[in-house]
Design an enzyme around this catalytic site. Structure first.
Site, PDB file in Angstrom:
ATOM      1  N   ASN A   1       8.060  -6.800   9.925  1.00  0.00           N
ATOM      2  CA  ASN A   1       7.372  -6.691   8.640  1.00  0.00           C
ATOM      3  C   ASN A   1       7.939  -5.483   7.900  1.00  0.00           C
ATOM      4  OD1 ASN A   1       5.606  -6.626   6.494  1.00  0.00           O
ATOM      5  ND2 ASN A   1       3.841  -5.950   7.695  1.00  0.00           N
TER       6      ASN A   1
ATOM      7  N   LYS B   1       7.339  -4.507   4.897  1.00  0.00           N
ATOM      8  CA  LYS B   1       6.374  -3.912   3.967  1.00  0.00           C
ATOM      9  C   LYS B   1       7.061  -3.629   2.624  1.00  0.00           C
ATOM     10  CE  LYS B   1       3.810  -2.265   7.943  1.00  0.00           C
ATOM     11  NZ  LYS B   1       2.927  -1.219   8.518  1.00  0.00           N
TER      12      LYS B   1
ATOM     13  N   HIS C   1      -3.074  -8.906   7.392  1.00  0.00           N
ATOM     14  CA  HIS C   1      -2.589  -7.609   7.876  1.00  0.00           C
ATOM     15  C   HIS C   1      -3.595  -6.511   7.557  1.00  0.00           C
ATOM     16  CE1 HIS C   1      -0.048  -4.053   8.345  1.00  0.00           C
ATOM     17  NE2 HIS C   1       0.743  -4.801   9.091  1.00  0.00           N
TER      18      HIS C   1
ATOM     19  N   GLU D   1      -3.326  -3.618   6.447  1.00  0.00           N
ATOM     20  CA  GLU D   1      -3.151  -2.943   5.159  1.00  0.00           C
ATOM     21  C   GLU D   1      -3.691  -3.782   4.014  1.00  0.00           C
ATOM     22  OE1 GLU D   1       0.778  -0.703   6.933  1.00  0.00           O
ATOM     23  OE2 GLU D   1       1.034  -2.317   5.469  1.00  0.00           O
TER      24      GLU D   1
ATOM     25  N   GLU E   1      -3.310  -6.304  16.101  1.00  0.00           N
ATOM     26  CA  GLU E   1      -2.843  -4.988  15.668  1.00  0.00           C
ATOM     27  C   GLU E   1      -4.014  -3.997  15.661  1.00  0.00           C
ATOM     28  OE1 GLU E   1      -1.269  -5.227  11.681  1.00  0.00           O
ATOM     29  OE2 GLU E   1      -3.111  -6.048  10.894  1.00  0.00           O
TER      30      GLU E   1
ATOM     31  N   GLY F   1       1.463   2.914  12.370  1.00  0.00           N
ATOM     32  CA  GLY F   1       1.995   4.000  11.559  1.00  0.00           C
ATOM     33  C   GLY F   1       1.496   5.369  11.966  1.00  0.00           C
TER      34      GLY F   1
ATOM     35  N   SER G   1       2.941   0.137  16.553  1.00  0.00           N
ATOM     36  CA  SER G   1       3.935   1.163  16.903  1.00  0.00           C
ATOM     37  C   SER G   1       4.782   0.767  18.110  1.00  0.00           C
ATOM     38  CB  SER G   1       3.243   2.514  17.154  1.00  0.00           C
ATOM     39  OG  SER G   1       2.613   2.980  15.978  1.00  0.00           O
TER      40      SER G   1
END
Length: 250
Positions: free
Chosen positions: A9, A11, A95, A97, A167, A173, A213
């Site tokens: 991904n 992003k 996702h 985010e 996730e 991140g 990660s």
């Protein structure tokens, strides 16, 4: 027999020239023989060129999002038909985010899943708990609810087009990674949750990716778990050496 998958991904990274450079590096370094399905998800403006660039290469292209409507007055949005028209038939939905920054609810994500499936797209369905959920020992409930409310409205036949991506938000991140034991525990729980709702055949066939990660130095240990079928890779997907090392770790 479930697939082994490594999906990158990207992003909101890489302009047109940088996208071409990274794709060229991946083409050069991809193993000639692998059972792993490799997927990259560049930004919307570079999807068509990525599809063209990878036409004869064993790397698939995914979109990072799709709108739930077929068309209409939705400025800045992209429809499933638009994605299909440029050769993209995989999409990442749910996702963390998108959930956190753009406030996407389970109901909205479920609507997007339905639209993608109606267009015969493969959905990489993302879900996972925040740090507060794990600290309060509510992480299993959160994951079960996200699966039920965002995905379990689909029919049994639709599971052929579903890939799950767990996730843990606290490990995205941040440099933090769930331990291999924590990863396996949750993946086993996810598979059992699918089994209870849709039966053993679907539960055993669906690929469950880990996204939190993953790096070259921890990928092999994470992927060695029996219920981990690959990874949804963020930062490491932007470096060809790291991404290919992760592909080779399965």
């Amino acid at each position: 027999m479930r697939k082994k998958i490594v999906a990158g991904n990207w992003k909101m990274n890489k302009n047109a020239e940088q996208t071409e450079d990274l794709l060229n590096e991946l083409i050069e370094k991809m193993p000639t023989e692998t059972d792993v399905q490799v997927i990259v998800a560049p930004t919307f403006v570079n999807l068509a060129s990525a599809v063209d660039h990878l036409e004869f290469i064993n790397i698939d292209v995914a979109a990072q999002n799709v709108h739930q409507a077929e068309s209409g007055a939705y400025t800045g949005e992209i429809s499933a038909d638009m994605l299909k028209s440029v050769g993209v038939d995989i999409v990442i939905l749910g996702h963390s985010e998108r959930r956190a920054i753009f406030h996407e609810t389970d109901a909205l994500i479920a609507s997007k899943v339905n639209t993608a499936l109606e267009h015969d797209m493969t959905v990489i369905f993302c879900f996972g708990e925040e740090l507060k959920d794990r600290q309060s020992k509510n992480h299993f409930n959160v994951v079960e609810n996200q699966l039920r409310d965002g995905l379990f409205q689909i029919e049994a036949k639709d599971w052929d087009n579903i890939v799950l991506a767990y996730e843990p938000v606290w490990a995205i991140g941040t440099g933090e990674t769930a331990s291999p034991e924590q990863v396996q525990e949750m993946h086993e729980f996810i598979r059992e949750t699918v089994r209870k709702a849709f039966g053993s055949d679907i539960a055993e066939d669906v690929s469950i990716l880990y996204g939190g990660s993953v790096k070259p130095d921890n990928a092999k240990e994470i992927f060695s778990n029996p219920d981990v079928d690959g990874g949804l890779i963020g930062g490491a997907a932007l470096k060809s050496d790291d991404f290919i090392a992760i592909v080779n770790a399965i």
